[in-house]
Write a protein that holds these residues in place. Structure first.
Motif, short mmCIF file in Angstrom:
data_model
loop_
_atom_site.label_atom_id
_atom_site.label_comp_id
_atom_site.label_asym_id
_atom_site.label_seq_id
_atom_site.Cartn_x
_atom_site.Cartn_y
_atom_site.Cartn_z
N SER A 36 0.82 -1.21 0.00
CA SER A 36 0.00 0.00 0.00
C SER A 36 0.85 1.26 0.00
N MET A 37 2.08 1.17 0.52
CA MET A 37 2.94 2.34 0.58
C MET A 37 3.37 2.81 -0.81
N LEU A 38 3.29 1.91 -1.81
CA LEU A 38 3.61 2.30 -3.18
C LEU A 38 2.49 3.12 -3.81
N ASN A 39 1.32 3.06 -3.20
CA ASN A 39 0.16 3.78 -3.73
C ASN A 39 0.15 5.20 -3.18
N THR A 40 1.12 6.00 -3.62
CA THR A 40 1.28 7.35 -3.06
C THR A 40 0.12 8.27 -3.42
N ALA A 41 -0.58 7.98 -4.52
CA ALA A 41 -1.70 8.82 -4.93
C ALA A 41 -3.00 8.43 -4.23
N GLY A 42 -2.99 7.29 -3.52
CA GLY A 42 -4.19 6.85 -2.81
C GLY A 42 -5.31 6.41 -3.71
N ARG A 43 -4.97 5.89 -4.88
CA ARG A 43 -6.00 5.49 -5.84
C ARG A 43 -6.61 4.15 -5.45
N PRO A 44 -7.92 4.02 -5.45
CA PRO A 44 -8.57 2.74 -5.08
C PRO A 44 -8.32 1.64 -6.10
N GLU A 79 20.24 -16.64 -8.93
CA GLU A 79 19.42 -16.22 -7.79
C GLU A 79 20.20 -15.24 -6.95
N MET A 80 19.51 -14.51 -6.08
CA MET A 80 20.18 -13.56 -5.20
C MET A 80 19.34 -13.33 -3.95
N GLU A 81 20.04 -12.87 -2.92
CA GLU A 81 19.40 -12.59 -1.63
C GLU A 81 20.13 -11.42 -0.98
N TYR A 82 19.40 -10.46 -0.46
CA TYR A 82 20.02 -9.30 0.18
C TYR A 82 18.97 -8.55 1.00
N VAL A 83 19.41 -7.56 1.75
CA VAL A 83 18.51 -6.70 2.52
C VAL A 83 18.45 -5.35 1.83
N SER A 84 17.24 -4.85 1.64
CA SER A 84 17.04 -3.57 0.97
C SER A 84 16.37 -2.59 1.93
N LYS A 85 16.87 -1.36 1.93
CA LYS A 85 16.28 -0.31 2.76
C LYS A 85 15.38 0.55 1.90
N MET A 86 14.15 0.74 2.35
CA MET A 86 13.20 1.59 1.64
C MET A 86 12.74 2.71 2.56
N THR A 87 12.59 3.90 2.00
CA THR A 87 12.17 5.06 2.78
C THR A 87 10.84 5.58 2.26
N GLY A 89 8.45 8.67 3.26
CA GLY A 89 8.36 9.85 4.12
C GLY A 89 9.59 9.92 5.01
N SER A 90 9.37 10.02 6.31
CA SER A 90 10.49 10.09 7.26
C SER A 90 10.81 8.73 7.87
N ASP A 91 10.10 7.68 7.44
CA ASP A 91 10.28 6.35 8.02
C ASP A 91 11.09 5.45 7.09
N SER A 92 11.95 4.65 7.68
CA SER A 92 12.75 3.69 6.93
C SER A 92 12.30 2.27 7.27
N TYR A 93 12.30 1.42 6.25
CA TYR A 93 11.90 0.03 6.41
C TYR A 93 12.97 -0.85 5.78
N TYR A 94 13.11 -2.05 6.33
CA TYR A 94 14.13 -2.98 5.84
C TYR A 94 13.45 -4.27 5.40
N TYR A 95 13.80 -4.73 4.21
CA TYR A 95 13.18 -5.93 3.65
C TYR A 95 14.25 -6.91 3.18
N LYS A 96 14.06 -8.15 3.54
CA LYS A 96 14.91 -9.22 3.01
C LYS A 96 14.30 -9.66 1.68
N ILE A 97 15.09 -9.57 0.63
CA ILE A 97 14.60 -9.90 -0.71
C ILE A 97 15.32 -11.14 -1.22
N GLN A 98 14.56 -12.15 -1.56
CA GLN A 98 15.09 -13.39 -2.15
C GLN A 98 14.40 -13.59 -3.49
N LYS A 99 15.18 -13.74 -4.55
CA LYS A 99 14.56 -13.96 -5.86
C LYS A 99 15.47 -14.81 -6.75
N ARG A 100 14.83 -15.52 -7.65
CA ARG A 100 15.57 -16.39 -8.56
C ARG A 100 14.81 -16.54 -9.87
#
Length: 291
Positions: A36-44, A79-87, A89-100
């Motif tokens: 939902s955080m990607l929906n910056t315009a708030g579109r339904p 394949e790859m695996e790593y931690v990604s930081k996303m911001t 607004g003023s909040d930061s979030y950390y996500y473990k990303i695994q993909k192949r």
């Protein structure tokens, strides 16, 4: 239980984290949870299905990173695996990303049909770990790095590109006098004022460690002997113009400037300490005001 499409979808949706699949054009074709955080315009009617990360990511650099990674996986089949930081607004979030890459063996021929991945929110544990690391490496009173942090620095390879490197040993004078006459709160005020005074004079790339009660070590990269002498003079003058509870602030300083790696960092610190104590003995020959 019959493993039909609906049951399979329910199982995938129950997996902790967001499961996604992208096609060979790096477009999202399935995601178990929309962010939902990607929906910056708030579109339904917001959706990322049919779009690439270049189109949906709020941080453009991350969108380019994820898109280029997908292209690489589609090309190499890896394949790859790593931690990604996303911001957001003023909040930061950390996500473990695994993909192949997803391989298909249709008609006995191996082909890559897309990229599958799982994104897991690890913000809480990452923030907690960072907080514990900060507490273990930081002096609680001054906010400076502590001795443990210095030991970690010394255990690492010689910092490249830092020469000439000045090691500065500092000891705040008259702290015992202040503690004895006015208590440890006044002593704490002296220590905090003194460190703030040094921070105001030292360059931004300098690092100050509190190594003991009133003892500090400073590393100043790209600092030759002439600049080192200037810093010592400015710090001494700044301390000399201040008092705490009527007791004059004063600091004993000793410096060593390394222009090559023939002397180890540990030996340089010992020599800087030696020179600092020589100055401290000289200071003790003078009776401080307010005693």
């Amino acid at each position: 239980m019959v493993m039909d499409a609906e049951n399979l979808k329910a199982i995938i949706n129950a997996i902790p984290g967001n499961v996604f699949f992208k096609d060979t054009e790096c477009r999202y074709r399935y995601t178990s949870h929309l962010c939902s955080m990607l929906n910056t315009a708030g579109r339904p009617d917001f959706t990322i299905i049919g779009k690439t990360d270049l189109e949906v990511q709020v941080q453009k650099e991350l969108g380019e990173q994820y898109y280029n990674e997908d292209k690489e996986l589609l090309s190499t089949g890896g394949e790859m695996e790593y931690v990604s930081k996303m911001t957001f607004g003023s909040d930061s979030y950390y996500y473990k990303i695994q993909k192949r890459a997803v391989h298909s063996c249709e008609d006995g021929k191996d082909s890559i049909i897309g990229v599958v991945g799982v994104v897991t929110d690890i913000t809480q544990e990452t923030v907690l770990r960072q907080r514990l690391e900060y507490l273990s490496s930081t002096d609680a009173l001054t906010g400076l790095k502590n001795r443990a942090s210095l030991m970690l620095w010394l255990s690492q390879p010689f910092p490249e590109g830092s020469l000439p490197l000045t090691i500065l040993s500092a000891d705040f004078d008259n702290l015992k006098i202040l503690n004895d006459k006015h208590g440890h709160d006044a002593g704490d005020s002296y220590l905090k004022t003194g460190t703030q005074t040094m921070q105001g004079i030292l360059p931004e790339d300098a690092c100050i460690y509190r190594t003991g009660g009133d003892e500090f070590l400073v590393t100043v990269p790209s600092c030759g002997e002439e600049k080192s002498r200037s810093l010592i003079e400015k710090i001494g003058e700044a301390f000399g113009s201040c008092t705490v509870e009527g007791v004059p602030m004063s600091v004993s300083l000793g410096a060593v400037t390394l222009t090559d790696t023939r002397m180890s960092l540990s030996d340089a610190i010992k020599e800087a300490d030696k020179r600092m104590y020589e100055q401290k003995r000289a200071h003790h020959t003078t009776t401080p005001r307010g005693r």
